[in-house]
Design a protein around this motif. Structure first.
Motif, PDB file in Angstrom:
ATOM      1  N   LEU A  93     -12.575 -30.710  34.510  1.00  0.00           N
ATOM      2  CA  LEU A  93     -11.425 -29.916  34.954  1.00  0.00           C
ATOM      3  C   LEU A  93     -10.459 -29.705  33.778  1.00  0.00           C
ATOM      4  O   LEU A  93     -10.784 -30.036  32.646  1.00  0.00           O
ATOM      5  CB  LEU A  93     -10.741 -30.614  36.136  1.00  0.00           C
ATOM      6  N   ASP A  94      -9.297 -29.162  34.065  1.00  0.00           N
ATOM      7  CA  ASP A  94      -8.364 -28.771  33.009  1.00  0.00           C
ATOM      8  C   ASP A  94      -7.802 -29.942  32.211  1.00  0.00           C
ATOM      9  O   ASP A  94      -7.670 -29.855  30.992  1.00  0.00           O
ATOM     10  CB  ASP A  94      -7.204 -27.965  33.606  1.00  0.00           C
ATOM     11  N   PHE A  95      -7.418 -31.020  32.897  1.00  0.00           N
ATOM     12  CA  PHE A  95      -6.759 -32.137  32.229  1.00  0.00           C
ATOM     13  C   PHE A  95      -7.429 -33.462  32.586  1.00  0.00           C
ATOM     14  O   PHE A  95      -8.070 -33.589  33.625  1.00  0.00           O
ATOM     15  CB  PHE A  95      -5.284 -32.270  32.656  1.00  0.00           C
ATOM     16  N   ASN A  96      -7.200 -34.454  31.727  1.00  0.00           N
ATOM     17  CA  ASN A  96      -7.521 -35.847  32.030  1.00  0.00           C
ATOM     18  C   ASN A  96      -6.202 -36.593  31.903  1.00  0.00           C
ATOM     19  O   ASN A  96      -5.652 -36.703  30.808  1.00  0.00           O
ATOM     20  CB  ASN A  96      -8.561 -36.404  31.070  1.00  0.00           C
ATOM     21  N   ASP A 103      -7.059 -30.517  37.896  1.00  0.00           N
ATOM     22  CA  ASP A 103      -7.098 -29.077  37.678  1.00  0.00           C
ATOM     23  C   ASP A 103      -5.688 -28.524  37.790  1.00  0.00           C
ATOM     24  O   ASP A 103      -4.832 -29.113  38.447  1.00  0.00           O
ATOM     25  CB  ASP A 103      -8.019 -28.393  38.690  1.00  0.00           C
ATOM     26  N   CYS A 104      -5.449 -27.403  37.147  1.00  0.00           N
ATOM     27  CA  CYS A 104      -4.136 -26.775  37.129  1.00  0.00           C
ATOM     28  C   CYS A 104      -4.246 -25.402  37.768  1.00  0.00           C
ATOM     29  O   CYS A 104      -5.079 -24.591  37.356  1.00  0.00           O
ATOM     30  CB  CYS A 104      -3.657 -26.672  35.681  1.00  0.00           C
ATOM     31  N   LYS A 105      -3.443 -25.143  38.766  1.00  0.00           N
ATOM     32  CA  LYS A 105      -3.478 -23.872  39.482  1.00  0.00           C
ATOM     33  C   LYS A 105      -2.074 -23.275  39.535  1.00  0.00           C
ATOM     34  O   LYS A 105      -1.085 -23.991  39.647  1.00  0.00           O
ATOM     35  CB  LYS A 105      -4.004 -24.054  40.913  1.00  0.00           C
ATOM     36  N   PHE A 106      -2.027 -21.950  39.472  1.00  0.00           N
ATOM     37  CA  PHE A 106      -0.750 -21.242  39.453  1.00  0.00           C
ATOM     38  C   PHE A 106      -0.851 -20.036  40.378  1.00  0.00           C
ATOM     39  O   PHE A 106      -1.905 -19.405  40.472  1.00  0.00           O
ATOM     40  CB  PHE A 106      -0.446 -20.773  38.028  1.00  0.00           C
ATOM     41  N   THR A 107       0.248 -19.717  41.060  1.00  0.00           N
ATOM     42  CA  THR A 107       0.276 -18.530  41.906  1.00  0.00           C
ATOM     43  C   THR A 107       1.652 -17.883  41.867  1.00  0.00           C
ATOM     44  O   THR A 107       2.648 -18.552  41.595  1.00  0.00           O
ATOM     45  CB  THR A 107      -0.099 -18.858  43.372  1.00  0.00           C
ATOM     46  N   MET A 108       1.648 -16.606  42.138  1.00  0.00           N
ATOM     47  CA  MET A 108       2.899 -15.887  42.361  1.00  0.00           C
ATOM     48  C   MET A 108       2.945 -15.423  43.813  1.00  0.00           C
ATOM     49  O   MET A 108       3.810 -14.657  44.198  1.00  0.00           O
ATOM     50  CB  MET A 108       3.005 -14.706  41.398  1.00  0.00           C
ATOM     51  N   CYS A 118     -13.275 -27.517  42.692  1.00  0.00           N
ATOM     52  CA  CYS A 118     -12.022 -28.288  42.724  1.00  0.00           C
ATOM     53  C   CYS A 118     -11.743 -28.938  44.069  1.00  0.00           C
ATOM     54  O   CYS A 118     -10.792 -29.708  44.194  1.00  0.00           O
ATOM     55  CB  CYS A 118     -10.852 -27.392  42.337  1.00  0.00           C
ATOM     56  N   VAL A 119     -12.555 -28.624  45.071  1.00  0.00           N
ATOM     57  CA  VAL A 119     -12.350 -29.239  46.382  1.00  0.00           C
ATOM     58  C   VAL A 119     -12.548 -30.748  46.248  1.00  0.00           C
ATOM     59  O   VAL A 119     -13.518 -31.212  45.666  1.00  0.00           O
ATOM     60  CB  VAL A 119     -13.297 -28.638  47.438  1.00  0.00           C
ATOM     61  N   GLY A 120     -11.575 -31.489  46.751  1.00  0.00           N
ATOM     62  CA  GLY A 120     -11.599 -32.943  46.647  1.00  0.00           C
ATOM     63  C   GLY A 120     -10.968 -33.465  45.369  1.00  0.00           C
ATOM     64  O   GLY A 120     -10.854 -34.676  45.186  1.00  0.00           O
TER      65      GLY A 120
END
Length: 143
Positions: A93-96, A103-108, A118-120
């Motif tokens: 995923l994105d980070f440890n 994981d890193c997620k962004f929304t507007m 990414c589930v779980g």
């Protein structure tokens, strides 16, 4: 003093409470929120991301951007946040963070697009509202 054995209701309550404990999520949340100026870094990363997404497009507002440039904004937020906070890249995923893949997620919008991979998993989620000029960041385990 004689104690009565626990009842089924007490066991059910205990099982429920134990199920609510998420050590990895709590560890990630603790590690990041204990950083000096964590909130400020998140906002600065957003500001830089917005500037990058708007640069050279002729657009003055995020709402004027096409879908590709809006996607870039979310990717930039992830990359800039990683660099500002000095986070390690994850293997999957994105980070440890403290040994936890994040994981890193962004929304507007009102929701986040969570892929099946990414589930779980633990996620840092960011949301920006241009209309309200508001920003929020949080931590979840995607289900």
């Amino acid at each position: 003093m004689n104690e009565l054995p626990p009842t089924d209701v007490e066991f059910a309550t205990l099982r429920y409470l134990v199920a609510q404990i998420d050590v990895e999520l709590d560890l990630v949340k603790y590690c990041l929120t204990q950083m000096v100026d964590f909130s400020d870094y998140c906002v600065k990363a957003l500001r830089h991301s917005i500037d990058c997404a708007l640069y050279g497009t002729g657009c003055a507002k995020i709402s004027q951007l096409d879908k590709a440039n809006k996607t870039i904004l979310g990717i930039k937020w992830e990359v800039i946040l990683k660099n500002m906070l000095g986070l390690e890249k994850g293997k999957e995923l994105d980070f440890n963070i403290a040994g936890v893949e994040v994981d890193c997620k962004f929304t507007m919008g009102e929701n986040w697009m969570i892929p099946p991979s990414c589930v779980g998993q633990v996620c840092i989620i960011g949301r920006y509202s241009e209309k309200n000029n508001s920003f929020a960041v949080g931590f979840i385990r995607a289900n």
